[in-house]
Motif scaffolding. Structure first.
Motif, PDB file in Angstrom:
ATOM      1  N   PRO A 272      14.973  13.126  28.797  1.00 26.49           N
ATOM      2  CA  PRO A 272      14.506  13.855  29.989  1.00 26.49           C
ATOM      3  C   PRO A 272      13.129  14.485  29.815  1.00 26.49           C
ATOM      4  N   ALA A 273      12.864  15.062  28.640  1.00 25.73           N
ATOM      5  CA  ALA A 273      11.568  15.717  28.422  1.00 25.73           C
ATOM      6  C   ALA A 273      10.434  14.699  28.445  1.00 25.73           C
ATOM      7  N   MET A 274      10.631  13.558  27.783  1.00 25.09           N
ATOM      8  CA  MET A 274       9.581  12.544  27.737  1.00 25.09           C
ATOM      9  C   MET A 274       9.362  11.925  29.115  1.00 25.09           C
ATOM     10  N   ILE A 275      10.459  11.623  29.822  1.00 21.59           N
ATOM     11  CA  ILE A 275      10.325  11.027  31.150  1.00 21.59           C
ATOM     12  C   ILE A 275       9.631  11.994  32.107  1.00 21.59           C
ATOM     13  N   SER A 276       9.940  13.285  32.011  1.00 16.26           N
ATOM     14  CA  SER A 276       9.278  14.282  32.866  1.00 16.26           C
ATOM     15  C   SER A 276       7.775  14.284  32.617  1.00 16.26           C
ATOM     16  N   MET A 277       7.386  14.187  31.337  1.00 12.95           N
ATOM     17  CA  MET A 277       5.956  14.137  31.014  1.00 12.95           C
ATOM     18  C   MET A 277       5.309  12.869  31.576  1.00 12.95           C
ATOM     19  N   LEU A 278       6.002  11.734  31.453  1.00 10.28           N
ATOM     20  CA  LEU A 278       5.447  10.476  31.955  1.00 10.28           C
ATOM     21  C   LEU A 278       5.309  10.499  33.474  1.00 10.28           C
ATOM     22  N   ILE A 279       6.247  11.151  34.158  1.00 15.25           N
ATOM     23  CA  ILE A 279       6.142  11.289  35.615  1.00 15.25           C
ATOM     24  C   ILE A 279       4.882  12.070  35.975  1.00 15.25           C
ATOM     25  N   ARG A 280       4.638  13.174  35.262  1.00 13.33           N
ATOM     26  CA  ARG A 280       3.425  13.964  35.510  1.00 13.33           C
ATOM     27  C   ARG A 280       2.173  13.126  35.259  1.00 13.33           C
ATOM     28  N   LEU A 281       2.209  12.315  34.202  1.00 19.36           N
ATOM     29  CA  LEU A 281       1.053  11.486  33.879  1.00 19.36           C
ATOM     30  C   LEU A 281       0.784  10.474  34.986  1.00 19.36           C
ATOM     31  N   MET A 282       1.833   9.812  35.478  1.00 17.58           N
ATOM     32  CA  MET A 282       1.638   8.814  36.532  1.00 17.58           C
ATOM     33  C   MET A 282       1.115   9.465  37.818  1.00 17.58           C
ATOM     34  N   LEU A 283       1.657  10.628  38.182  1.00 15.48           N
ATOM     35  CA  LEU A 283       1.196  11.315  39.390  1.00 15.48           C
ATOM     36  C   LEU A 283      -0.232  11.825  39.223  1.00 15.48           C
ATOM     37  N   ALA A 284      -0.584  12.255  38.013  1.00 15.92           N
ATOM     38  CA  ALA A 284      -1.967  12.703  37.765  1.00 15.92           C
ATOM     39  C   ALA A 284      -2.941  11.536  37.938  1.00 15.92           C
ATOM     40  N   GLN A 285      -2.558  10.361  37.449  1.00 25.19           N
ATOM     41  CA  GLN A 285      -3.438   9.199  37.600  1.00 25.19           C
ATOM     42  C   GLN A 285      -3.514   8.756  39.052  1.00 25.19           C
ATOM     43  N   ALA A 286      -2.413   8.906  39.788  1.00 28.41           N
ATOM     44  CA  ALA A 286      -2.462   8.619  41.226  1.00 28.41           C
ATOM     45  C   ALA A 286      -3.398   9.597  41.928  1.00 28.41           C
ATOM     46  N   ILE A 332       7.699  16.564  21.948  1.00 32.19           N
ATOM     47  CA  ILE A 332       6.935  15.482  22.578  1.00 32.19           C
ATOM     48  C   ILE A 332       5.658  15.214  21.792  1.00 32.19           C
ATOM     49  N   LYS A 333       5.049  16.272  21.269  1.00 31.09           N
ATOM     50  CA  LYS A 333       3.783  16.138  20.545  1.00 31.09           C
ATOM     51  C   LYS A 333       3.889  15.154  19.391  1.00 31.09           C
ATOM     52  N   ASP A 334       5.062  15.101  18.743  1.00 28.02           N
ATOM     53  CA  ASP A 334       5.238  14.221  17.585  1.00 28.02           C
ATOM     54  C   ASP A 334       5.396  12.761  17.971  1.00 28.02           C
ATOM     55  N   HIS A 335       5.635  12.479  19.253  1.00 25.57           N
ATOM     56  CA  HIS A 335       5.900  11.110  19.668  1.00 25.57           C
ATOM     57  C   HIS A 335       4.806  10.521  20.561  1.00 25.57           C
ATOM     58  N   VAL A 336       4.063  11.368  21.244  1.00 26.90           N
ATOM     59  CA  VAL A 336       3.012  10.880  22.138  1.00 26.90           C
ATOM     60  C   VAL A 336       1.744  10.604  21.326  1.00 26.90           C
ATOM     61  N   PRO A 337       1.087   9.471  21.560  1.00 25.23           N
ATOM     62  CA  PRO A 337      -0.171   9.199  20.838  1.00 25.23           C
ATOM     63  C   PRO A 337      -1.196  10.306  21.073  1.00 25.23           C
ATOM     64  N   LEU A 338      -1.913  10.662  20.019  1.00 24.78           N
ATOM     65  CA  LEU A 338      -2.969  11.672  20.135  1.00 24.78           C
ATOM     66  C   LEU A 338      -3.984  11.259  21.184  1.00 24.78           C
ATOM     67  N   PHE A 339      -4.215   9.961  21.301  1.00 32.02           N
ATOM     68  CA  PHE A 339      -5.145   9.432  22.295  1.00 32.02           C
ATOM     69  C   PHE A 339      -4.781   9.921  23.694  1.00 32.02           C
ATOM     70  N   TRP A 340      -3.485   9.900  24.033  1.00 28.59           N
ATOM     71  CA  TRP A 340      -3.045  10.279  25.377  1.00 28.59           C
ATOM     72  C   TRP A 340      -3.346  11.749  25.667  1.00 28.59           C
ATOM     73  N   SER A 341      -2.952  12.615  24.747  1.00 28.62           N
ATOM     74  CA  SER A 341      -3.167  14.049  24.980  1.00 28.62           C
ATOM     75  C   SER A 341      -4.659  14.370  25.001  1.00 28.62           C
ATOM     76  N   THR A 342      -5.439  13.699  24.150  1.00 28.71           N
ATOM     77  CA  THR A 342      -6.881  13.945  24.133  1.00 28.71           C
ATOM     78  C   THR A 342      -7.532  13.457  25.423  1.00 28.71           C
ATOM     79  N   MET A 343      -7.100  12.284  25.900  1.00 31.84           N
ATOM     80  CA  MET A 343      -7.624  11.754  27.156  1.00 31.84           C
ATOM     81  C   MET A 343      -7.329  12.715  28.310  1.00 31.84           C
ATOM     82  N   SER A 344      -6.113  13.259  28.346  1.00 31.72           N
ATOM     83  CA  SER A 344      -5.752  14.202  29.411  1.00 31.72           C
ATOM     84  C   SER A 344      -6.610  15.456  29.340  1.00 31.72           C
TER      85      SER A 344
END
Length: 677
Positions: A272-286, A332-344
């Motif tokens: 649930p935590a990871m999916i919630s983050m991915l939802i935010r990411l997709m909506l941010a890109q939209a 989440i920090k341990d599983h998400v690529p550093l690239f993603w968080s840095t890009m955001s």
């Protein structure tokens, strides 16, 4: 085969002599397919190392020989090092966003696409034939073709085309799974079929004998495919931006469906935590694409238009800041690529700086004149700030040239510092600083802010320490969750999370359609606002009932319009309908199921395990002699000149709208009418 087949390696054309189902492309040699092949290879290497580690740990526990323990401990350190190296390579694949971007020469700020989850082959043949013989008392060999067809569909889903046709292929298989579950997965016995899927972030395998993991993983890949469609859209055109916005909103909608339907999948990429983050990411890109769509024809060089775009940019910054905050939370920090968080983080700073740049342009380049609408400008400026410093009033800023210039320069200083921060963050990420197009855009934006500031710089600037108030985010085009058509309808209503009563027969009369009750819903149709004195209510109809048949016609796939058309010609004798309603009592907790993660068995209690309810079958069973079970319960379904531009990069200068330097308009970029071009 029941599906259209395509020639080898061709996605969009049919013909004889082909081998592949429509919507898949296993022989494609694109950057995306090569990256996916690398992911599959890494997953196999990771599982090999996991098995070696499990064996070494078991040996370490079993032996009392100190020399053996030392040797095993040394071997474990090598294995763990190899695992870290493999996971680092997998992170690198997740950071390879450039292969997913549009093929157009002009590069916008890159977008992040999700990689497809990998799986192992599954053989349905022997278990299904045995079950058909034991449970249905039929010869399972008579269904060889249908079982092979199902296996072909699943195999095709491993290499879907990066198009809507590929999504339809995944949706088709996903829509089959509840039907397969009802017919072949009994809670009283194990099928012996194991579904193995790999975590898209860690490469760790998860294996289960029920269909929950299979269904959830297919949904994840549908969302991933939509994200890849969004990133490959041509964002230099309005149509391309519309496609990108829709794709990212659909990706968010599918992820939200996954989160709400499957809450206990033991794979961290679907937690649930990871999916919630991915939802935010997709909506941010939209939201980012919505901003690009607004400014695509150019921003009118007018006070109110510039302020509006500033607030839109502030909104994009806000949503990316929320994405970044969710990415840096543990675990989440341990599983998400550093690239993603840095890009955001880079995007949050970049779009915040853009917001300050536009406010500065509005204040510095547009003085209030007698011909301007004073009330409108005052109202517009008052909405930019949550709180003004020193008890300043918006009208005072507009009328007082010194205050107006002071605020404008404060905003441009804020923009400069924000762009500098974005460039600094960009430079510290190994994978991010390989994106030359992004670097060019960040540096061009920084240069324009410096250029704007130099036009108004004076010696007294060193004594002015005013901080610009933050720009209040506001948008007229908010990105929203969008559930794709493929996942709407009976299969989302009659889900495994809900239990339904057996169908009840009710006779309705013409008066019932006009005065007795009201219908709503796309598919299936639901009864609302029921008159308790109507004949239908007396015959057992209840508010909240779903209509599943009218006469002998199945109508689970019908919307309100089709339903009313069907009921229009009912005579005074009435017609019988069948309805079902949601049961309030909770279903019995299923038995525990063995789950394997990284080849290590563990017991995992799941609410969403399969259980057999004939009431929740999505569509009534209509079987002719030796009809394909793949078709059971399914229905085929069809399908202004004075402007300011945002910076893009055209490295080869081949497009007609290319400019020598990717820029925001500078203060010297005026047309004869005093407007930006």
């Amino acid at each position: 085969m029941t599906d259209t087949i395509l020639p080898n390696g061709v996605e969009d054309s049919g013909g004889d002599g082909g081998y592949f189902k429509k919507g898949c492309n296993p022989l494609a040699q694109t950057g995306r397919s090569k990256l996916q092949n690398k992911r599959a290879s890494l997953n196999q290497q990771i599982i090999k190392q996991m098995r070696m580690r499990a064996g070494a740990e078991n040996l370490l526990k079993a032996t009392n020989n100190n020399k053996v323990k030392e040797m095993v401990a040394l071997e474990l350190s090598y294995i763990n090092s190899n695992l870290q190296l493999l996971m680092g390579q997998l992170e690198g694949l997740n950071s390879s966003v450039d292969v997913y971007q549009s093929a157009q020469e002009t590069a916008n700020i890159p977008l992040i696409a999700l990689g497809l989850k990998e799986t192992k082959d599954v053989d349905f043949s022997t278990p299904f034939k045995d079950f058909i013989l034991e449970h249905y008392n039929e010869d399972g060999r008579s269904f060889d073709e249908e079982i092979a067809d199902l296996m072909d569909v699943r195999q095709a889903c491993r290499t879907p085309a990066r198009t809507e046709i590929g999504v339809e292929l995944l949706a088709k298989y996903y829509n089959h799974l509840p039907l397969i579950e009802n017919r072949f997965f009994s809670p009283a016995r194990q099928t012996g079929i194991f579904f193995t899927w790999y975590d898209s972030f860690t490469g760790m395998p998860v294996c289960q004998q029920n269909l929950s993991l299979e269904k959830a993983s297919i949904l994840f890949n549908m969302a991933a495919l939509y994200s890849q469609i969004g990133t490959r859209s041509d964002r230099q055109t309005v149509e391309g931006l519309k496609e990108a916005v829709s794709a990212f909103q659909k990706a968010a909608g599918v992820l939200n469906l996954l989160k709400e339907t499957f809450t206990h999948i033991p794979s961290y990429d679907m937690s649930p935590a990871m999916i919630s983050m991915l939802i935010r990411l997709m909506l941010a890109q939209a939201q980012q694409c919505l901003l690009e769509k607004i400014v695509q024809p150019g921003v009118p060089n007018q006070f109110c238009s510039l302020i509006k775009i500033a607030q839109e940019a502030a909104k994009v910054s806000e949503v990316y800041d929320q994405v970044h905050q969710s990415m840096i939370q543990m675990p989440i920090k341990d599983h998400v690529p550093l690239f993603w968080s840095t890009m955001s983080q880079v995007k949050a700073n970049h779009y915040r700086s853009m917001a300050h740049y536009f406010v500065a342009s509005a204040l510095l380049d547009h003085q209030l004149s007698p011909s301007d609408d004073e009330d409108q400008q005052e109202k517009t400026l008052s909405q930019v700030y949550d709180q003004l410093p020193e008890e300043c009033l918006p009208l005072d800023i507009l009328k007082n040239k010194d205050k107006r210039e002071r605020f404008g320069k404060a905003h441009i200083r804020h923009a400069i510092s924000g762009h500098e921060e974005a460039v600094r963050i960009y430079g510290r990420c190994e994978h991010l600083n390989k994106l030359d197009a992004l670097k060019d855009i960040l540096e061009a934006s920084h240069h324009l802010s410096l250029e704007k500031y130099s036009d108004y710089e004076d010696e007294e600037e060193f004594t002015d320490y005013m901080e610009a108030p933050e720009v209040h985010p506001k948008t007229e085009h908010r990105a929203e969750l969008e559930v794709p058509t493929a996942t709407k309808g009976p299969l989302s209503v009659f889900s495994a999370k809900q239990k339904w009563t057996p169908p009840r027969t009710v006779r309705i009369y013409p008066v019932d359609r006009d005065e007795g009750f009201t219908l709503k819903g796309e598919a299936p149709v639901q009864v609302i606002s029921l008159d308790p004195l109507s004949p239908a209510a007396a015959d057992g109809l209840k508010e909240g009932d779903y209509i599943v048949t009218v006469g002998k016609k199945d109508c689970k796939w019908m919307g309100v319009g089709e339903m009313l058309q069907l009921l229009k010609d009912v005579d005074e004798d009435g017609i019988e309908i069948q309805v079902v309603s949601l049961m309030e009592s909770s279903p019995t907790m299923p038995t525990k199921s063995a789950t394997f993660s990284g080849n290590l068995p563990k017991t995992y209690s799941m609410i969403c395990l399969a259980y057999d309810d004939e009431e929740k079958t999505p569509k009534s069973r209509k079987v002719t002699k030796k009809s394909s079970f793949l078709s059971w319960g399914l229905k085929n379904k069809n399908k202004s000149a004075s402007t300011l531009s945002l910076p893009t990069v055209d490295q080869h200068g081949t497009l007609p709208w290319n400019k020598p330097i990717p820029t925001f308009p500078s203060s010297s970029s005026y047309n004869n009418d005093g407007s930006f071009h």
